[in-house]
Design a protein around this motif. Structure first.
Motif, PDB file in Angstrom:
ATOM      1  N   LEU A 318     -10.928  -5.065 -20.963  1.00 38.63           N
ATOM      2  CA  LEU A 318     -12.361  -5.321 -20.917  1.00 38.63           C
ATOM      3  C   LEU A 318     -12.861  -5.756 -22.294  1.00 38.63           C
ATOM      4  O   LEU A 318     -12.132  -5.653 -23.293  1.00 38.63           O
ATOM      5  N   PRO A 319     -14.097  -6.244 -22.396  1.00 34.75           N
ATOM      6  CA  PRO A 319     -14.592  -6.757 -23.682  1.00 34.75           C
ATOM      7  C   PRO A 319     -14.554  -5.756 -24.830  1.00 34.75           C
ATOM      8  O   PRO A 319     -14.377  -6.148 -25.990  1.00 34.75           O
ATOM      9  N   ASP A 320     -14.713  -4.474 -24.526  1.00 38.68           N
ATOM     10  CA  ASP A 320     -14.708  -3.475 -25.602  1.00 38.68           C
ATOM     11  C   ASP A 320     -13.307  -3.003 -25.967  1.00 38.68           C
ATOM     12  O   ASP A 320     -13.143  -2.079 -26.773  1.00 38.68           O
ATOM     13  N   GLY A 321     -12.295  -3.612 -25.371  1.00 38.79           N
ATOM     14  CA  GLY A 321     -10.920  -3.255 -25.672  1.00 38.79           C
ATOM     15  C   GLY A 321     -10.331  -2.193 -24.784  1.00 38.79           C
ATOM     16  O   GLY A 321      -9.127  -1.931 -24.839  1.00 38.79           O
ATOM     17  N   THR A 322     -11.168  -1.548 -23.953  1.00 40.12           N
ATOM     18  CA  THR A 322     -10.646  -0.556 -23.023  1.00 40.12           C
ATOM     19  C   THR A 322      -9.912  -1.250 -21.881  1.00 40.12           C
ATOM     20  O   THR A 322     -10.073  -2.448 -21.651  1.00 40.12           O
ATOM     21  N   VAL A 323      -9.113  -0.459 -21.176  1.00 40.83           N
ATOM     22  CA  VAL A 323      -8.291  -1.005 -20.103  1.00 40.83           C
ATOM     23  C   VAL A 323      -8.748  -0.442 -18.768  1.00 40.83           C
ATOM     24  O   VAL A 323      -8.969   0.765 -18.628  1.00 40.83           O
ATOM     25  N   SER A 324      -8.906  -1.341 -17.795  1.00 44.47           N
ATOM     26  CA  SER A 324      -9.261  -0.949 -16.439  1.00 44.47           C
ATOM     27  C   SER A 324      -7.994  -0.974 -15.591  1.00 44.47           C
ATOM     28  O   SER A 324      -7.350  -2.024 -15.454  1.00 44.47           O
ATOM     29  N   GLY A 325      -7.610   0.176 -15.046  1.00 42.87           N
ATOM     30  CA  GLY A 325      -6.378   0.271 -14.266  1.00 42.87           C
ATOM     31  C   GLY A 325      -6.630   0.153 -12.772  1.00 42.87           C
ATOM     32  O   GLY A 325      -7.639   0.648 -12.258  1.00 42.87           O
ATOM     33  N   HIS A 326      -5.702  -0.492 -12.075  1.00 43.40           N
ATOM     34  CA  HIS A 326      -5.846  -0.715 -10.633  1.00 43.40           C
ATOM     35  C   HIS A 326      -4.481  -0.572  -9.976  1.00 43.40           C
ATOM     36  O   HIS A 326      -3.469  -1.008 -10.525  1.00 43.40           O
ATOM     37  N   ARG A 327      -4.480   0.026  -8.789  1.00 43.86           N
ATOM     38  CA  ARG A 327      -3.242   0.195  -8.041  1.00 43.86           C
ATOM     39  C   ARG A 327      -3.333  -0.609  -6.742  1.00 43.86           C
ATOM     40  O   ARG A 327      -4.232  -0.398  -5.926  1.00 43.86           O
ATOM     41  N   LEU A 328      -2.406  -1.539  -6.587  1.00 43.13           N
ATOM     42  CA  LEU A 328      -2.340  -2.352  -5.376  1.00 43.13           C
ATOM     43  C   LEU A 328      -1.110  -1.949  -4.582  1.00 43.13           C
ATOM     44  O   LEU A 328      -0.096  -1.522  -5.147  1.00 43.13           O
ATOM     45  N   ARG A 329      -1.210  -2.119  -3.280  1.00 44.16           N
ATOM     46  CA  ARG A 329      -0.075  -1.780  -2.410  1.00 44.16           C
ATOM     47  C   ARG A 329       0.476  -3.026  -1.738  1.00 44.16           C
ATOM     48  O   ARG A 329      -0.260  -3.976  -1.455  1.00 44.16           O
ATOM     49  N   THR A 330       1.772  -2.992  -1.510  1.00 39.42           N
ATOM     50  CA  THR A 330       2.439  -4.127  -0.890  1.00 39.42           C
ATOM     51  C   THR A 330       3.269  -3.656   0.297  1.00 39.42           C
ATOM     52  O   THR A 330       3.524  -2.452   0.471  1.00 39.42           O
ATOM     53  N   SER A 331       3.686  -4.628   1.087  1.00 40.96           N
ATOM     54  CA  SER A 331       4.509  -4.344   2.268  1.00 40.96           C
ATOM     55  C   SER A 331       5.577  -5.423   2.385  1.00 40.96           C
ATOM     56  O   SER A 331       5.605  -6.367   1.594  1.00 40.96           O
ATOM     57  N   ARG A 332       6.419  -5.300   3.373  1.00 44.96           N
ATOM     58  CA  ARG A 332       7.441  -6.330   3.592  1.00 44.96           C
ATOM     59  C   ARG A 332       6.794  -7.676   3.905  1.00 44.96           C
ATOM     60  O   ARG A 332       7.405  -8.725   3.724  1.00 44.96           O
ATOM     61  N   TYR A 333       5.552  -7.671   4.403  1.00 47.87           N
ATOM     62  CA  TYR A 333       4.873  -8.905   4.787  1.00 47.87           C
ATOM     63  C   TYR A 333       4.132  -9.555   3.623  1.00 47.87           C
ATOM     64  O   TYR A 333       3.945 -10.772   3.595  1.00 47.87           O
ATOM     65  N   GLY A 334       3.690  -8.719   2.675  1.00 51.88           N
ATOM     66  CA  GLY A 334       2.866  -9.215   1.580  1.00 51.88           C
ATOM     67  C   GLY A 334       1.907  -8.130   1.137  1.00 51.88           C
ATOM     68  O   GLY A 334       2.057  -6.957   1.509  1.00 51.88           O
ATOM     69  N   PRO A 335       0.893  -8.482   0.351  1.00 53.21           N
ATOM     70  CA  PRO A 335      -0.034  -7.471  -0.152  1.00 53.21           C
ATOM     71  C   PRO A 335      -0.796  -6.775   0.973  1.00 53.21           C
ATOM     72  O   PRO A 335      -1.211  -7.405   1.944  1.00 53.21           O
ATOM     73  N   VAL A 336      -0.973  -5.456   0.810  1.00 45.69           N
ATOM     74  CA  VAL A 336      -1.778  -4.695   1.764  1.00 45.69           C
ATOM     75  C   VAL A 336      -3.240  -4.887   1.383  1.00 45.69           C
ATOM     76  O   VAL A 336      -3.637  -4.689   0.227  1.00 45.69           O
ATOM     77  N   LEU A 337      -4.048  -5.284   2.352  1.00 44.75           N
ATOM     78  CA  LEU A 337      -5.449  -5.570   2.098  1.00 44.75           C
ATOM     79  C   LEU A 337      -6.253  -4.290   1.951  1.00 44.75           C
ATOM     80  O   LEU A 337      -5.937  -3.265   2.570  1.00 44.75           O
TER      81      LEU A 337
END
Length: 759
Positions: A318-337
């Motif tokens: 982010l602009p102030d140097g902090t980090v925004s963390g995110h967890r995404l999930r996937t499957s054999r077909y592709g990304p889980v929505l």
């Protein structure tokens, strides 16, 4: 006084770049850039590396800021420089910067590009394409180093911290993202779970839609007996999906001229000495959504067995140097929505273009083709067209249409058998049952990758007269030979063509019969140009007689009716009545009060047996139709807008008036503005429409070509080539292309630069 061509030689020391480029045998790149009218570059080199170097250098001179901004996007760094809530620079579907960053960092983290680069062609890039990309990167970086960020001519990025050298990885990511443009890359919010920014009214802003017109005319349709192509892509007028006009030449190897999308080292729409081609957006399936039957919150069932979801950790600065963390999930077909999930089910996106870098090699091979047969062989070899039809011809006058695009291998029977509930309203895609392997995509023996239809299943048509498409489905490429019997994943048949495809086919029909007022039947280069710029509004033509009937019974509408009676039905700059018609037509079918159903204004409904002449007429006795005209008139009067308002007064780009009408009205070269007609009698600026227009005639003595780049060559507002072709387009003009060395040398405005650089 005759102007002498300007010749400059620049011996360039190469900068250090993040990815070392491939070079010529002596360790250096060399190219010549010749610029003709309107700044159009003609790049010549002895090899692919040098050609890429010259192209990258020329492009950076005109559009470095646009590509530099897009590289920030591809690297997932927009939040750092522009804030997480600001809108991204994606011209097709902007999202919040944070959503954009999370998505692109997930793509980089998946390693898909790295894996593709380890594969030989056709799955991975060819050696020629690799050298072209490496050279392009080196040329761009050489221009940046030579000029300096602080001295860039474009004020949009001059001195900005986010501008710097690019890498080959950036360019491969751009090519991959182009392939994903109408699939994964349009699902950033659904993949990341980060909502799209809203406008002041709280609703998502309307987005420009890609479209196009294209004709391939065969020997029976042309007066000269050779092939002709009309290209009229309707792509965004801002950002990375603009076309750049260029000629790329390696003597004896490659000589291609046409439109090249920003940040790509190949020509997408163009011609060489004997072959010409164009593309239109196909509305075939590009992806499917799989409904996952959950075993628990971390796994799903396939054939009764639990499979764990994959997890991907993504961090955004982010602009102030902090980090925004995110967890995404996937499957054999592709990304889980992140949408549609319940305690029992989740949904995953399966994208047929998820690992498609083949398109650039296909365009490069098409550019080298000496005949239509060789162009078709190029398409069979690479099978990489991501989302477009192809229309082409050659000097022999054979016209060709095909949907060779990448389409998931889902048969009609499988789509019916595997159908599942949808996670999103209005999702125009197959939703399949992911709990059984019987619903996995199939495979054709002639497909270069599993899971997509091969050439044997693709709709195609070869004719001696013509083929045409205006984003209708494949079935009406030529009404004399309707195409049917292909998988519905390519689109439906027997459906309403919509006004723009209808007027396109009618324009061809009238020219071939000689009933359009342009002289003897058959196309010449001149009549092709005149036909395209006719600005006919088909819905007005079809409804005019019934409108007159309605007007006679409505005295309060007589003033508006007189304006429409005098209008010639063409969306020219001076068309008094064109805007009034649009405001009336766009209100047709709207409910007269909340809760009322949408109604069709057509008096004669669509008949699949008469696709070229139905629907037609206007329900002049319908109260809703009368109300629509009354509402339009009331808006004009309440804002003191003259009913005679013309397109030239109401719509513009960079203060230059733009002709044409909007999608749905039935104009061939449609335009789209950023919003509705304002109280000041003006629309927001044009943001989509005809972009790189090309009319080319292939003759025994070489191609004869007319072009116009509607938004001009440079996005730099301080460039002399920022709006010069826009002004030309506004008044209906064309550029006479200079293709041969003699034609280029004869330009009195010619400027020549020799560029050299090493590692």
């Amino acid at each position: 006084m005759k102007l002498r061509p300007l010749v400059i030689t620049l011996a360039l020391l190469a900068p250090a770049v993040a990815a070392a480029p491939a070079t010529a045998a002596d360790g250096s790149y060399s190219a010549t850039i010749r610029r003709t009218e309107y700044g159009i570059p003609h790049v010549t080199a002895k090899d692919y590396g040098g050609l890429g170097f010259g192209y990258g250098y020329a492009f950076a001179q005109d559009n470095l800021c646009t590509l530099a901004s897009w590289v920030v996007t591809l690297r997932g760094e927009r939040s750092r420089y522009f804030g997480p809530d600001a809108e991204s620079d994606d011209p097709v579907k902007p999202v919040a910067n944070l959503a954009s960053d999370v998505y692109y960092r997930s793509v980089a983290g998946s390693g898909v590009v790295r894996r593709l680069l380890t594969r030989p062609a056709p799955i991975g890039p060819s050696d020629e394409l690799r050298r072209l990309v490496d050279g392009y990167v080196a040329g761009y970086n050489r221009y940046l180093a030579d000029t300096g960020v602080a001295n860039l001519p474009d004020p949009r990025c001059r001195g900005k911290a986010w501008v710097g050298p690019i890498t080959a990885t950036d360019m491969w990511n751009n090519l991959l993202d182009l392939s994903r443009m109408v699939s994964s890359s349009s699902f950033k919010e659904a993949i990341t779970g980060i909502a799209e920014p809203e406008d002041e009214a709280g609703a998502p802003e309307p987005r420009p839609a890609a479209g196009s017109n294209a004709w391939a005319l065969g020997r029976q349709a042309t007066r000269g007996g050779g092939g002709m192509v009309l290209a009229d892509p309707h792509f965004p007028w801002q950002g990375i999906r603009r076309f750049y006009q260029v000629q790329l030449t390696i003597p004896g190897v490659l000589d291609v001229s046409g439109g090249s999308l920003y940040g790509t080292p190949v020509v997408q729409i163009g011609h060489n000495a004997t072959v010409a081609w164009a593309h239109t957006v196909s509305h075939a399936q590009r992806f499917t959504v799989y409904r996952l039957k959950l075993a628990d919150d971390r796994s799903y069932l396939v054939d009764g067995r639990a499979e764990p979801m994959g997890e991907q950790e993504v961090e955004v600065t982010l602009p102030d140097g902090t980090v925004s963390g995110h967890r995404l999930r996937t499957s054999r077909y592709g990304p889980v929505l992140a949408v549609g999930q319940t305690g029992e089910a989740a949904y995953a996106l399966a994208d047929a273009n998820a690992a498609n870098l083949r398109a650039a090699d296909e365009w490069l091979a098409m550019a080298r083709a000496g005949s239509l047969d060789e162009l078709r062989e190029a398409q069979r070899t690479y099978q990489g067209m991501p989302f477009v039809h192809t229309l082409a011809t050659d000097a022999s006058g054979t016209a060709y249409f095909a949907d060779t695009s990448v389409v998931p291998h889902v048969t009609d029977a499988q789509a019916k058998r595997c159908a599942a509930s949808s996670p999103m309203p209005g999702l125009d895609a197959y939703v399949l049952d992911g709990s059984t392997s019987a619903c996995l995509w199939g495979r054709d023996g002639d497909a270069v990758v599993p899971g997509v239809f091969g050439p044997g299943n693709q709709p195609k048509l070869v004719r001696a007269d013509y083929v045409a498409n205006s984003n209708n489905t494949y079935w009406m490429a030529n009404p004399a030979k309707p195409l049917t019997g292909y998988p519905k994943a390519y689109g439906e048949t027997g459906t309403d063509l919509e006004p723009r495809p209808r007027v396109s086919l009618d324009m061809i029909g009238r020219r071939l019969s000689g009933t359009d007022g342009l002289g003897a039947p058959g196309f010449t280069l001149q009549t092709l140009q005149a036909t395209v710029h006719g600005k006919r509004n088909l819905t007005f033509e079809l409804m005019r007689d019934d409108l007159r009937t309605m007007c006679r019974s409505r005295p309060e509408l007589h003033e508006a009716c007189r304006v429409l009676e005098k209008w010639d039905g063409r969306a020219t700059l001076d068309g008094e009545g064109a805007v009034l018609w649009r405001e009336f037509f766009t209100r047709l079918g709207r409910p007269t009060k909340p809760g009322d159903p949408v109604f069709s204004p057509w008096r004669v409904p669509f008949d699949p047996a008469r696709p070229l002449t139905t629907p037609s007429g206007l329900k002049s006795d319908d109260p809703g139709v009368r109300q629509a005209l009354a509402d339009a008139v009331r808006y004009f009067r309440s804002n003191r807008i003259p009913l005679t308002l013309t397109p030239g007064q109401a719509q513009s780009y960079s203060s230059i008036p733009i002709p044409g009408c909007t999608e749905g009205e039935g104009c061939f070269d449609r335009v789209r503005m950023r919003g509705p007609l304002g109280a000041n009698g003006r629309y927001p600026e044009v943001d989509t429409g005809s972009s790189f227009m090309m009319a080319v005639e292939l003759t025994g003595s070489g191609p004869r070509t007319r072009t116009v780049l509607t938004y001009s060559l440079s996005a730099n507002p301080d460039s002399p080539h920022h709006t010069d072709q826009t002004a030309l387009f506004s008044r209906g003009g064309w550029v006479t292309e200079r293709f041969t060395a003699a034609e280029i040398a004869a330009d009195p405005h010619l400027q020549t630069v020799a560029v050299h650089g090493g590692r």
